[in-house]
Design a protein around this motif. Structure first.
Motif, PDB file in Angstrom:
ATOM      1  N   VAL A   1      31.668  69.683  49.287  1.00  0.00           N
ATOM      2  CA  VAL A   1      31.401  68.248  49.213  1.00  0.00           C
ATOM      3  C   VAL A   1      32.684  67.495  49.540  1.00  0.00           C
ATOM      4  CG1 VAL A   1      30.806  66.318  47.721  1.00  0.00           C
ATOM      5  CG2 VAL A   1      29.555  68.468  47.519  1.00  0.00           C
ATOM      6  N   LEU A   2      32.610  66.588  50.503  1.00  0.00           N
ATOM      7  CA  LEU A   2      33.722  65.705  50.830  1.00  0.00           C
ATOM      8  C   LEU A   2      33.483  64.365  50.156  1.00  0.00           C
ATOM      9  CD1 LEU A   2      34.037  67.970  52.939  1.00  0.00           C
ATOM     10  CD2 LEU A   2      34.661  66.221  54.616  1.00  0.00           C
ATOM     11  N   GLU A   3      34.499  63.868  49.464  1.00  0.00           N
ATOM     12  CA  GLU A   3      34.364  62.599  48.749  1.00  0.00           C
ATOM     13  C   GLU A   3      35.321  61.564  49.330  1.00  0.00           C
ATOM     14  OE1 GLU A   3      34.838  60.559  44.321  1.00  0.00           O
ATOM     15  OE2 GLU A   3      35.657  62.569  44.705  1.00  0.00           O
ATOM     16  N   PRO A   4      34.814  60.556  50.038  1.00  0.00           N
ATOM     17  CA  PRO A   4      35.676  59.488  50.541  1.00  0.00           C
ATOM     18  C   PRO A   4      36.036  58.524  49.415  1.00  0.00           C
ATOM     19  CG  PRO A   4      33.539  59.579  51.684  1.00  0.00           C
ATOM     20  CD  PRO A   4      33.427  60.383  50.450  1.00  0.00           C
ATOM     21  N   GLY A   5      37.274  58.096  49.355  1.00  0.00           N
ATOM     22  CA  GLY A   5      37.684  57.108  48.380  1.00  0.00           C
ATOM     23  C   GLY A   5      37.528  57.571  46.953  1.00  0.00           C
ATOM     24  N   ALA A   6      38.200  58.660  46.598  1.00  0.00           N
ATOM     25  CA  ALA A   6      38.019  59.262  45.277  1.00  0.00           C
ATOM     26  C   ALA A   6      38.540  58.386  44.153  1.00  0.00           C
ATOM     27  CB  ALA A   6      38.723  60.618  45.230  1.00  0.00           C
ATOM     28  N   GLY A   7      39.513  57.517  44.433  1.00  0.00           N
ATOM     29  CA  GLY A   7      40.024  56.605  43.418  1.00  0.00           C
ATOM     30  C   GLY A   7      40.618  57.333  42.235  1.00  0.00           C
ATOM     31  N   GLU A   8      40.124  57.016  41.051  1.00  0.00           N
ATOM     32  CA  GLU A   8      40.658  57.615  39.826  1.00  0.00           C
ATOM     33  C   GLU A   8      39.969  58.927  39.466  1.00  0.00           C
ATOM     34  OE1 GLU A   8      40.255  54.272  37.163  1.00  0.00           O
ATOM     35  OE2 GLU A   8      42.330  53.696  37.559  1.00  0.00           O
ATOM     36  N   GLY A   9      38.954  59.319  40.253  1.00  0.00           N
ATOM     37  CA  GLY A   9      38.394  60.653  40.099  1.00  0.00           C
ATOM     38  C   GLY A   9      37.209  60.808  39.168  1.00  0.00           C
ATOM     39  N   ALA A  10      36.606  59.728  38.708  1.00  0.00           N
ATOM     40  CA  ALA A  10      35.471  59.849  37.795  1.00  0.00           C
ATOM     41  C   ALA A  10      34.316  60.612  38.446  1.00  0.00           C
ATOM     42  CB  ALA A  10      35.002  58.461  37.353  1.00  0.00           C
ATOM     43  N   LEU A  11      33.990  60.266  39.689  1.00  0.00           N
ATOM     44  CA  LEU A  11      32.919  60.968  40.402  1.00  0.00           C
ATOM     45  C   LEU A  11      33.374  62.361  40.826  1.00  0.00           C
ATOM     46  CD1 LEU A  11      30.082  60.919  41.604  1.00  0.00           C
ATOM     47  CD2 LEU A  11      31.017  59.759  43.615  1.00  0.00           C
ATOM     48  N   THR A  12      34.641  62.498  41.155  1.00  0.00           N
ATOM     49  CA  THR A  12      35.201  63.793  41.550  1.00  0.00           C
ATOM     50  C   THR A  12      34.951  64.842  40.475  1.00  0.00           C
ATOM     51  OG1 THR A  12      36.993  62.539  42.611  1.00  0.00           O
ATOM     52  CG2 THR A  12      37.264  64.923  42.433  1.00  0.00           C
ATOM     53  N   TRP A  13      35.291  64.509  39.237  1.00  0.00           N
ATOM     54  CA  TRP A  13      35.104  65.435  38.129  1.00  0.00           C
ATOM     55  C   TRP A  13      33.632  65.770  37.926  1.00  0.00           C
ATOM     56  CZ3 TRP A  13      38.738  68.240  35.948  1.00  0.00           C
ATOM     57  CH2 TRP A  13      40.066  67.811  35.988  1.00  0.00           C
ATOM     58  N   ALA A  14      32.767  64.768  38.023  1.00  0.00           N
ATOM     59  CA  ALA A  14      31.337  64.993  37.808  1.00  0.00           C
ATOM     60  C   ALA A  14      30.757  65.926  38.862  1.00  0.00           C
ATOM     61  CB  ALA A  14      30.600  63.648  37.820  1.00  0.00           C
ATOM     62  N   LEU A  15      31.191  65.782  40.108  1.00  0.00           N
ATOM     63  CA  LEU A  15      30.710  66.654  41.176  1.00  0.00           C
ATOM     64  C   LEU A  15      31.186  68.087  40.957  1.00  0.00           C
ATOM     65  CD1 LEU A  15      31.401  64.283  44.209  1.00  0.00           C
ATOM     66  CD2 LEU A  15      29.144  64.970  43.363  1.00  0.00           C
ATOM     67  N   ALA A  16      32.452  68.222  40.558  1.00  0.00           N
ATOM     68  CA  ALA A  16      33.005  69.557  40.330  1.00  0.00           C
ATOM     69  C   ALA A  16      32.317  70.250  39.161  1.00  0.00           C
ATOM     70  CB  ALA A  16      34.505  69.455  40.081  1.00  0.00           C
ATOM     71  N   LYS A  17      31.946  69.488  38.141  1.00  0.00           N
ATOM     72  CA  LYS A  17      31.270  70.075  36.986  1.00  0.00           C
ATOM     73  C   LYS A  17      29.908  70.651  37.355  1.00  0.00           C
ATOM     74  CE  LYS A  17      33.476  67.367  33.329  1.00  0.00           C
ATOM     75  NZ  LYS A  17      33.276  66.319  32.284  1.00  0.00           N
ATOM     76  N   CYS A  18      29.327  70.163  38.443  1.00  0.00           N
ATOM     77  CA  CYS A  18      28.044  70.690  38.915  1.00  0.00           C
ATOM     78  C   CYS A  18      28.217  71.938  39.777  1.00  0.00           C
ATOM     79  CB  CYS A  18      27.303  69.619  39.711  1.00  0.00           C
ATOM     80  SG  CYS A  18      26.720  68.243  38.721  1.00  0.00           S
ATOM     81  N   GLY A  19      29.442  72.351  39.987  1.00  0.00           N
ATOM     82  CA  GLY A  19      29.711  73.547  40.767  1.00  0.00           C
ATOM     83  C   GLY A  19      30.073  73.309  42.211  1.00  0.00           C
ATOM     84  N   ALA A  20      30.156  72.049  42.624  1.00  0.00           N
ATOM     85  CA  ALA A  20      30.522  71.745  44.007  1.00  0.00           C
ATOM     86  C   ALA A  20      32.006  72.016  44.239  1.00  0.00           C
ATOM     87  CB  ALA A  20      30.207  70.291  44.339  1.00  0.00           C
ATOM     88  N   ARG A  21      32.355  72.376  45.466  1.00  0.00           N
ATOM     89  CA  ARG A  21      33.751  72.509  45.880  1.00  0.00           C
ATOM     90  C   ARG A  21      34.144  71.180  46.520  1.00  0.00           C
ATOM     91  NH1 ARG A  21      31.346  76.606  48.430  1.00  0.00           N
ATOM     92  NH2 ARG A  21      32.102  75.903  50.455  1.00  0.00           N
ATOM     93  N   VAL A  22      34.891  70.384  45.797  1.00  0.00           N
ATOM     94  CA  VAL A  22      35.140  69.000  46.196  1.00  0.00           C
ATOM     95  C   VAL A  22      36.477  68.855  46.903  1.00  0.00           C
ATOM     96  CG1 VAL A  22      35.243  66.613  45.408  1.00  0.00           C
ATOM     97  CG2 VAL A  22      33.831  68.270  44.162  1.00  0.00           C
ATOM     98  N   ILE A  23      36.425  68.231  48.076  1.00  0.00           N
ATOM     99  CA  ILE A  23      37.645  67.790  48.751  1.00  0.00           C
ATOM    100  C   ILE A  23      37.653  66.275  48.632  1.00  0.00           C
ATOM    101  CG2 ILE A  23      38.994  67.764  50.865  1.00  0.00           C
ATOM    102  CD1 ILE A  23      37.496  70.232  51.777  1.00  0.00           C
ATOM    103  N   ALA A  24      38.550  65.764  47.793  1.00  0.00           N
ATOM    104  CA  ALA A  24      38.596  64.336  47.470  1.00  0.00           C
ATOM    105  C   ALA A  24      39.643  63.634  48.320  1.00  0.00           C
ATOM    106  CB  ALA A  24      38.904  64.157  45.985  1.00  0.00           C
ATOM    107  N   TYR A  25      39.218  62.674  49.127  1.00  0.00           N
ATOM    108  CA  TYR A  25      40.120  61.934  50.001  1.00  0.00           C
ATOM    109  C   TYR A  25      40.458  60.581  49.379  1.00  0.00           C
ATOM    110  CZ  TYR A  25      39.106  65.365  53.604  1.00  0.00           C
ATOM    111  OH  TYR A  25      38.991  66.529  54.306  1.00  0.00           O
TER     112      TYR A  25
END
Length: 280
Positions: A63-87
């Motif tokens: 999962v690529l995440e544009p505009g990760a900011g402070e990472g609230a969505l980043t953490w939630a995606l990772a908790k679901c098992g996604a491999r997150v690349i946060a930009y």
């Protein structure tokens, strides 16, 4: 097309963001305030709203995440098992998020402009609370990425409604890509779910690549749709008759009245029209 009607819970958050401290009533502007405005930064702080986005995205794999900011969505995606690349283009935010996620193998933070990134070759999804100011650029990037499976984007509500046909009208970009992508409004997020609070509500827009295209010749279909949207003559019938023969019979076969304005032609009717005109 069935629409899902969600709304986020309103919570009694203090009016602040982590990067600017409490927002007072004074007129001062710090460098962080200016950066936030220039980069269109509105951080999602409502856990319920984050849950709605994750549910709509159903993240699996890369999962690529544009505009990760402070990472609230980043953490939630990772908790679901996604491999997150946060930009994240903001160097301060990128640095902070890198430090906080360094021990998490499911998250990699990249400082940079997402719209200039080369798309991965393997299948991937895009999920993000994207800056409103560059929505069109991010959507265009997603539509031209060959390995993209889906994009679940938090956009201005009006944009999401226009692109998904929620107003009962359809845009050129939606219709021209419809044989390859479905567009769906998956929920509404109240502006109070963000800090700072933006001026408008947001919508969860999901763009899903179809497993099989609905037409074979992309160039021919795109030319047909673009001519229909050209506005020549005022109706789709008048526009198409400037180039194609048998338009009246094709319109009837597709269930389109002769005086229909182009925006009110459903994308599925465009496909029926394409086929009725005998196009491959």
């Amino acid at each position: 097309m069935a629409q899902k009607n969600f709304s986020s819970r309103k919570a009694g958050y203090q009016n602040h963001s982590h990067t600017q401290g409490k927002v007072g009533t004074g007129g001062g502007r710090t460098p962080r305030d200016r950066a936030r405005r220039e980069l269109s930064q509105n951080f999602l702080v409502d856990p319920y709203a984050i849950g709605l986005i994750v549910k709509a995205a159903d993240p699996v794999g890369a999962v690529l995440e544009p505009g990760a900011g402070e990472g609230a969505l980043t953490w939630a995606l990772a908790k679901c098992g996604a491999r997150v690349i946060a930009y994240e283009i903001d160097p301060l935010l990128a640095g902070r998020l890198t430090a906080r996620t360094r021990e998490n193998p499911g998250i990699r933070v990249v400082r940079g402009d997402f719209t200039k990134v080369k798309a991965p070759r393997e299948p991937f999804a895009v999920v993000g609370n994207i800056p409103f100011s560059i929505t069109a650029r991010i959507v265009d990037w997603c539509l031209t990425a060959p390995a993209l499976t889906s994009a679940t984007l938090l956009t201005q509500l009006e944009y999401a409604r226009k692109r998904s046909g929620d107003y009962g009208r359809w845009s050129l970009v939606t219709v021209s890509t419809w044989p390859w992508f479905s567009w769906e409004l998956c929920g509404r997020i109240d502006r109070e779910s963000f800090r700072p609070v933006p001026q408008v509500d947001s919508g969860i827009l999901r763009i899903q690549r179809r497993t099989e295209p609905l037409v074979r010749d992309r160039k021919a279909f795109t030319e047909l749709v673009e001519l229909g949207f050209s506005g020549v003559g005022g109706t789709v019938r008048a526009s198409l008759r400037t180039r194609y023969s048998g338009v009246d019979a094709a319109l009837a076969a597709a269930g389109i009245a002769p005086d229909t304005v182009v925006a009110y032609v459903h994308p599925d009717q465009w496909i029926a029209l394409y086929e009725a005109l005998g196009m491959p």
